[in-house]
Design a protein around this motif. Structure first.
Motif: not given
Length: 501
Positions: A120-132
Motif C-alpha cells: 500500500t506504500a505510495r512513496d518510494a522511500v516508504l516502500f523500501f522501509i516497509a519492505f525491509e
C-alpha cells in the motif's frame, strides 16, 4: 480509518505477542483476533480504495502516503487472508521448536504488517522501509523455528543465505530509488508514475531500471539469483514457507511493476530482452531441477522459480495483457504454493522428512483428503485449464507472442516456445510427485523402510486446505473476478496516467 487500522493492528499485535514472556493462551487469542480483524479491514479498504496521505519527513519531502489501487488490491487481500490461514493452521498443532509460541506468532504478524505496508506504500522511500520490515521476522522463522531434524548449522546457513542475498537486493534497490528520487525531485510514486520517466535521459533510465530490476530480481527471485530460495524453503516451518512463497516473493514482482515499469518505462523496455531471457531460463531450470529433486519441499521451491519466470516473461512483453498476466500469475502462484506447502508441511510433520526416496503409504488409500488436495495443487502447478495457474501462464505466453511495439518480437516469440517446453516439464514433475506420493508406487531408491502410515488431515487444517482448493478452482473458472480488479489500473500505469482504480 480502516486503512490506518489495517496497517497498525498487525504491528501492535506483533509487539504485544513478542513482549509476552513464555507460553500462554493470551498470545494465541491476540494472533487469532488480529489476523481476523485485519482481514475484514483489508476487504473494506480494497472495496473503498482508501488513501492515507500526510507529511512525514518534511525536510526530505517524504510523505506518510498509503493507498490501494488495482495493482495492489488483490495482493492486499491475499496477504490478509493467508495470514488468517497461517495463524489458524499454526495454532491447530504444536508450535515449532526453537523458541516461544509468542515469538513465533509475533513474527507472523510482523511479516503481515510489513507486507501490507509494502503493497500500500505510495512513496518510494516508504516502500523500501516497509519492505525491509519483513526480512528480520522471516529470518527468525527460518533460523529459530526451522526444521528440527536438521543440524543447527544447516538452519544457520539457510537463514544466513536468505539475509545476505536479500540484503544485497535491498542495497541495489535503495541505490536505484535514491537515484530516481534525486533526479525527479520527489519520492511520491503516484507523481513518478504520472511522469512516466519524463525528464530522464535514456542512459539514466536504463541505469535506474537495471538497479531496480537486479535488486528486486534477487527478491523474486529470478534465475540465477535464486540460490537462496530452495534452502530457505526446505528449512523453514510450514508458516514460514507459506509466507515466503505466497507473500515475500510477490513483494519482489510487485516492486518491479510499481517502481520500475511505472517510473522508468524506457529503461525497462531497453532491458526487456534480458528480463525475458532470465525468465525463460528460470522456467526451464526450475522444471529440470524438479524432475530430479528428491526433497518435496525443495521441489516446490524450484517450481516457484519456474512460475516466477512466467511472471518475468509477462512483464518483459510490455503490453497491458502482459501486465495483467503478471499480476494474475502472482496471485495464482501465491494460492497454489500456499496450498502445496500446507499439505507437504503437514505430511513432513508426520513423516519427519519430505524425502521422495522413502517408500510410504499411498495418500489415495490412507489419507484421501491429503491426496485430493495434493492432486489439485499439482494439477494447478502444471497449468491445467480450469485451474487458477492456467490463466497466468497462458496470458503470459500470449502477451510475449504479441508484445508491445518497442519490444524484440523475434526474441520474445522464441521465449514463448521455450516457455511452452517449460509447461511440459511442469507436467512431468507434477506427475512424478503424484506417482510417488499420491499413488504410492514406492521409493525411487533400492533401499528404504517399509511404507509408513499417515493420518489424514482434519479439523481446522482441513478447512484451511479445502478453502485454498476452492479458491484455486473458482479463480480458474471465473478469472475475470481477479482480472477485473486490475484492468483500469494497468491501462493507466502503461499510459503514464498513474495508478487507476
Amino acid at each position: 480509518m480502516a486503512l490506518t487500522l489495517m496497517l497498525l493492528l498487525p504491528l501492535l499485535g506483533a509487539i504485544a505477542c513478542i513482549a509476552i514472556p513464555g507460553e500462554s493462551q493470551v498470545e494465541r487469542g491476540i494472533a487469532h483476533g488480529v489476523a481476523l480483524v485485519t482481514a475484514v479491514l483489508a476487504v473494506v479498504v480494497v472495496a473503498d480504495r482508501q488513501q492515507l496521505d500526510a507529511p512525514w519527513i518534511r525536510s526530505l519531502g517524504v510523505r506518510w502516503h498509503f493507498g490501494v489501487d488495482g495493482i495492489s488490491a488483490a495482493l492486499v487481500l491475499l496477504t490478509a487472508v493467508l495470514t488468517v490461514a497461517v495463524v489458524a493452521h499454526a495454532l491447530s498443532g504444536p508450535i515449532p521448536k526453537g523458541g516461544t509460541g509468542s515469538t513465533f506468532l509475533g513474527c507472523i504478524l510482523l511479516v503481515e504488517a510489513g507486507a501490507l505496508a509494502t503493497f500500500t506504500a505510495r512513496d518510494a522511500v516508504l516502500f523500501f522501509i516497509a519492505f525491509e520490515v519483513v526480512l528480520v521476522p522471516m529470518w527468525v522463522l527460518v533460523r529459530r523455528f526451522g526444521d528440527e531434524h536438521v543440524p543447527d548449522e544447516t538452519r544457520a546457513d539457510a537463514a544466513g543465505r536468505f539475509v545476505l542475498f536479500t540484503a544485497l537486493g535491498s542495497t541495489l534497490m535503495l541505490v536505484g530509488i535514491l537515484l530516481l528520487v534525486h533526479h525527479q525531485g520527489t519520492s511520491d510514486l503516484t507523481v513518478l508514475a504520472a511522469r512516466h520517466g519524463a525528464g530522464l535521459s535514456r542512459s539514466l533510465q536504463v541505469t535506474i531500471a537495471a538497479l531496480l530490476l537486479l535488486g528486486l530480481g534477487i527478491k523474486v527471485p529470478l534465475w540465477p539469483l535464486h540460490t537462496w530460495l530452495p534452502s530457505a524453503h526446505t528449512i523453514a516451518p510450514t508458516a514460514g514457507s507459506v509466507l515466503l512463497a505466497a507473500v515475500l516473493l510477490k513483494m519482489g514482482t510487485y516492486g518491479i511493476v510499481r517502481l520500475a515499469v511505472a517510473t522508468v518505462p524506457r529503461g525497462v523496455a531497453e532491458l526487456s530482452p534480458v528480463l525475458a531471457l532470465l525468465g525463460v531460463v528460470g522456467i526451464l531450470w526450475g522444471g529440470l531441477a524438479c524432475l530430479v529433486e528428491r526433497d518435496l519441499k525443495r521441489l516446490i521451491a524450484y517450481s516457484s522459480v519456474a512460475h516466477m519466470g512466467f511472471v518475468a516473461l509477462a512483464i518483459a512483453s510490455g503490453s497491458e495483457t502482459g501486465l495483467q498476466a503478471a499480476l494474475f500469475g502472482n496471485i495464482a502462484h501465491g494460492v497454489v504454493s500456499a496450498l502445496l506447502f500446507f499439505v507437504v508441511g503437514d505430511l513432513k510433520e508426520q513423516w519427519g522428512s519430505a524425502d521422495l526416496r522413502v517408500a510410504r503409504a499411498a495418500l489415495r488409500d490412507r489419507a484421501p483428503r491429503f491426496g485430493f488436495a495434493l492432486v489439485v495443487g499439482l494439477a494447478a502447478a502444471l497449468g491445467l485449464p480450469g485451474l487458477v495457474s492456467f490463466w497466468g501462464e497462458f496470458l503470459a505466453l500470449y502477451a510475449a507472442w504479441s508484445p508491445a511495439p518497442d519490444r524484440p518480437v523475434a526474441l520474445l516469440r522464441a521465449c514463448v516456445v521455450l516457455g511452452a517446453v517449460g509447461l511440459a516439464l511442469a507436467a512431468g514433475y507434477s506427475l512424478r510427485v503424484a506417482r510417488i506420493v499420491w499413488a504410492g508406487e514406492g521409493s525411487e531408491a533400492a533401499t528404504g523402510p517399509a511404507a509408513e502410515p499417515v493420518l489424514d488431515t482434519r479439523g481446522v487444517r482441513y478447512a484451511v486446505v479445502l478453502t485454498l482448493v476452492v479458491v484455486v478452482v473458482a479463480l480458474g473458472i471465473v478469472p475475470h473476478l481477479l482480472l477485473g480488479l486490475s484492468d483500469a489500473a494497468t491501462t493507466g500505469l502503461l499510459s503514464g496516467l498513474g495508478a487507476g482504480r
